[in-house]
Scaffold this active site. Structure first.
Site, PDB file in Angstrom:
ATOM      1  N   SER A 428      42.096  57.287  20.088  1.00 48.72           N
ATOM      2  CA  SER A 428      43.044  58.211  19.485  1.00 48.72           C
ATOM      3  C   SER A 428      43.335  59.437  20.344  1.00 48.72           C
ATOM      4  O   SER A 428      44.323  60.119  20.101  1.00 48.72           O
ATOM      5  CB  SER A 428      42.557  58.639  18.104  1.00 48.72           C
ATOM      6  N   HIS A 456      45.486  53.548  14.873  1.00 50.24           N
ATOM      7  CA  HIS A 456      46.683  53.870  15.663  1.00 50.24           C
ATOM      8  C   HIS A 456      47.349  52.622  16.227  1.00 50.24           C
ATOM      9  O   HIS A 456      48.304  52.731  16.986  1.00 50.24           O
ATOM     10  CB  HIS A 456      46.322  54.809  16.817  1.00 50.24           C
ATOM     11  N   LYS A 486      48.905  56.346   8.934  1.00 47.29           N
ATOM     12  CA  LYS A 486      49.590  56.638  10.194  1.00 47.29           C
ATOM     13  C   LYS A 486      50.955  55.946  10.204  1.00 47.29           C
ATOM     14  O   LYS A 486      51.852  56.408   9.523  1.00 47.29           O
ATOM     15  CB  LYS A 486      48.666  56.302  11.342  1.00 47.29           C
TER      16      LYS A 486
HETATM   17  C1  PLP Z   1      42.940  58.782  11.667  1.00 48.75           C
HETATM   18  C2  PLP Z   1      41.846  57.872  12.056  1.00 48.75           C
HETATM   19  C3  PLP Z   1      40.909  57.428  11.122  1.00 48.75           C
HETATM   20  C4  PLP Z   1      40.837  57.984   9.731  1.00 48.75           C
HETATM   21  O1  PLP Z   1      41.884  57.566   8.942  1.00 48.75           O
HETATM   22  P1  PLP Z   1      42.349  58.465   7.694  1.00 48.75           P
HETATM   23  O2  PLP Z   1      43.147  57.525   6.885  1.00 48.75           O
HETATM   24  O3  PLP Z   1      43.130  59.584   8.241  1.00 48.75           O
HETATM   25  O4  PLP Z   1      41.108  58.917   7.004  1.00 48.75           O
HETATM   26  C5  PLP Z   1      39.979  56.516  11.540  1.00 48.75           C
HETATM   27  N1  PLP Z   1      39.956  56.057  12.802  1.00 48.75           N
HETATM   28  C6  PLP Z   1      40.835  56.473  13.733  1.00 48.75           C
HETATM   29  C7  PLP Z   1      40.767  55.941  15.120  1.00 48.75           C
HETATM   30  C8  PLP Z   1      41.795  57.406  13.395  1.00 48.75           C
HETATM   31  O5  PLP Z   1      42.639  57.864  14.315  1.00 48.75           O
END
Ligand code: PLP
Length: 662
Positions: A428, A456, A486
């Protein structure tokens, strides 16, 4: 006579000092403040005192007002660094023998007051050397005005004292270090430099500490200096408050200190409010900005079909789900979405969680525990790290993307009951992707569970946004985690896998079991977004084209960047510099966050540009040119400095097989 009085309280137990305080307050509140100070003494953690002395004295009307010294914090890491810094600051004040001065803290420890030293000869100048000099009759003018006297604020008290002391005749500097063995912070104060807080000035556990006032002037001036320190009432204006620590009880001091250190290192964080719906532009602090920071890659969060699905579901099923999934929280939208996700990812089954964070924590901690091993890429997301920690399994961190290291470490875990290897699919902060085929080969050879986080990747990687398996044309990992928050524009997390795995998690995964089900509205929104994504694969294609275009534009401006996803990292290095660049970009109307420690390693602060399918070409090329203007010289410098040739040579490659985008 003024209407102000000084209230002083001193408490001791068997002759030993327990606590003390002094306030300047209106005469009308004197008795209330006095009784509050007494109450505080009686409940002191060092023990109930057997002697309390309260003194109330009227003050003259012409109380001297002083302006607080300006405050600066230095976030040093070790006592040696702190002492070297203190020596430099004292040298700036014209004092040469800092080390000898600091050695005197072994003597100040037993004093009730401060040591008054001749700054040059280091002779002690106090008439009573067993007592020292006590600076008293002083307070924070704002606390007086607020009527918050009686509340302890160590931070403000220290600044008030230092301000009074630096205004005393012939005092040229003060150095202070706490005499609390657990509290390692200290300061150097001079009129010129102000109050310089030094985060670490002694070893933890060292009981030595106290105050040393440094005097330069004739001997017959000493009496006047002491008279000022001990007798002249002073109110100090403009005492800075430390974040929200003003007037916090003492037990909050450590919190305020930690915040202060973060701030000094350029690492403090704040929430910004973005007006209007999620999208490629937003109004922030009254100005419209183009947003290069959103995870809403496919612009689905505000899509009318998605929003309508949420509104309809709220009307039909209510605002909240009313319970956990295993009690009363399973509604038709939950079941529908789980089926749709399994179909989309090509797995047998899927399980919803309230957030992606919960999905990671919940899956990992259910699959492994004491006696098991979990192998985690060093750049994995915080929610994976937390899941590993919470599981109680042995955690082995392997080098980023290094399948040989993973192989070796798995080989060393043969005795463990279960082995789980877990990796981000798209990393990320760097935007690169996992080599899924190799990951699967290695984990299967060791009979380890494979788990991939597609937060992502979902909606971004693979021809139609189905993720890494689609991109590589390989099979799925045992545990495929993703989020709805996302590219799907809603919120919630999920795990896809076999029926057996999902049934197991439904029974064993605590964040699934013990937390209320996500609302039907948000679940229906995600379901609608998934339908739009499947019906309109051009969104994924457009995103891919936008990323390639942006990276190409950056390159044209002398900035090398590469990515295999929608996240384009631009390395800056220094934390404060990254913040400054981000602020400069914002002045030009583009929102690009600086990502700093602890999210990424210290010294590898970066701009993290997130591209959306909805960004227009002009928005992308303008952003690239502004980033180029800010950074072209610097990125090269940073790359050389770090020996990171790859940043410059690992140039953007046109979209083609071999990048994560195809
Ligand atoms: C954003 C993210 C999460 C967490 O997801 P949420 O739905 O925002 O709690 C987990 N793993 C990665 C790699 C992320 O970027």
């Amino acid at each position: 006579m003024s209407d102000l009085v000084s209230v002083k309280m001193r408490a001791s137990l068997s002759g030993l000092h327990v606590s003390g305080a002094e306030k300047i307050v209106p005469v009308s509140s004197a008795s209330k403040v006095a009784s509050r100070l007494v109450e505080r003494a009686l409940s002191h953690e060092r023990g109930t005192p057997d002697f309390i002395n309260v003194k109330i004295e009227s003050l003259p009307s012409d109380i001297l007002r002083l302006k607080a010294l300006p405050v600066k914090t230095h976030a040093v890491a070790t006592p040696a660094e702190g002492r070297a810094l203190a020596a430099r600051l004292l040298a700036e004040a014209g004092i040469a023998n800092a080390d000898e001065i600091m050695a005197r803290f072994s003597e100040t420890h037993s004093l009730r007051g401060a040591m008054l030293l001749d700054a040059d000869t280091l002779e002690r100048l106090e008439p009573d050397q067993s007592r020292g000099v006590r600076a008293t009759y002083m307070d924070d003018a704002a606390a007086l005005a607020r009527g918050t006297a009686g509340v302890k604020n160590h931070y403000a008290e220290a600044i008030v004292l230092a301000t009074k002391v630096q205004n005393a005749p012939n005092i040229i500097a003060e150095i202070c270090v706490s005499d609390d063995p657990d509290y390692v912070t200290g300061y150097v104060a001079t009129c010129e430099l102000g109050y310089r807080r030094i985060a670490v000035l002694k070893e933890k556990g060292d009981p030595n500490g106290g105050r040393i006032f440094l005097y330069r002037g004739p001997r017959d001036g000493v009496a006047k200096t002491i008279e000022f320190l001990e007798k002249t009432p002073v109110l100090v204006d403009d005492v800075p408050t430390l974040s929200s620590a003003a007037n916090a009880p003492r037990r909050f001091d450590g919190l305020a200190d930690a915040l202060d250190e973060r701030q000094a290192a350029g690492l403090s964080r704040q929430c910004r409010t973005l007006e209007g719906p999620t999208g490629p532009t937003a109004v922030v602090d009254g100005r419209e900005l183009v947003v290069f920071a959103s995870n809403d890659y496919l612009d689905l969060a505000r899509d009318p079909r998605v929003v309508k699905a949420a509104a309809d579901a709220a009307k039909e099923f209510g605002a909240g789900s009313g319970g956990a999934r295993l009690t009363t929280g399973t509604q038709p939208p939950h079941v529908r979405l789980e089926n749709a996700l399994a179909k989309f990812k090509g797995s047998e089954a899927a399980l919803l969680y309230g957030t992606g964070y919960m999905a990671n924590v919940g899956a990992i901690s259910a699959l492994v525990g004491k006696g098991d091993a979990v192998l985690s890429d060093e750049l994995n997301h915080a929610s994976i790290i937390d899941g590993c920690r919470l599981s109680g399994a042995d955690v082995l961190v392997y080098r980023h993307g290094d399948m040989e290291d993973l192989d070796r470490k798995l080989g060393a875990c043969r005795e463990h009951r279960r082995r789980l290897a877990v990796s981000d699919g798209v990393f990320s902060m760097d935007g690169d992707i996992l080599d899924l085929p190799r990951f699967l080969e290695v984990t299967r050879r060791h009979d380890a569970f494979s788990m991939v986080d597609e937060a992502h990747a979902t909606g971004v990687v693979g021809q139609t946004g189905r993720g890494l398996a689609e991109h590589f044309g390989c099979s799925l990992p045992d545990v495929l985690m993703g989020t709805l928050s996302k590219a799907l524009g809603a919120e919630g997390g999920f795990v896809c896998g076999s029926k057996l795995l999902v049934e197991y998690l439904r029974n064993m995964s605590r964040p699934f079991i013990f937390s209320t089900a996500p609302s039907a509205a948000v679940v229906a929104a995600a379901d609608a977004a998934l339908s739009v994504l499947e019906a309109e694969p051009w969104r994924v294609e457009r995103l891919r084209e936008n990323v390639a275009f942006f990276v190409g534009e950056l390159k044209a401006h002398g900035i090398a960047a590469s990515t295999q996803s929608a996240i384009v990292p631009v390395l800056v290095g220094d934390e404060r510099r990254a913040m400054a660049v981000s602020a400069a970009l914002e002045r030009d109307g583009i929102l690009v966050p600086a990502i700093r420690y602890p999210t990424v390693a210290r010294g590898s602060a970066r701009l993290r540009v997130a591209i959306m399918s909805a960004h227009a070409r002009e928005q992308l090329s303008r952003a690239a040119s502004l980033v180029g203007r800010e950074l072209s010289g610097e990125v090269k410098k940073f790359s050389r400095h770090m020996g990171v040739d790859t940043i410059l040579t690992n140039d953007y490659q046109p979209v083609s097989a071999g990048t994560g985008l195809r």
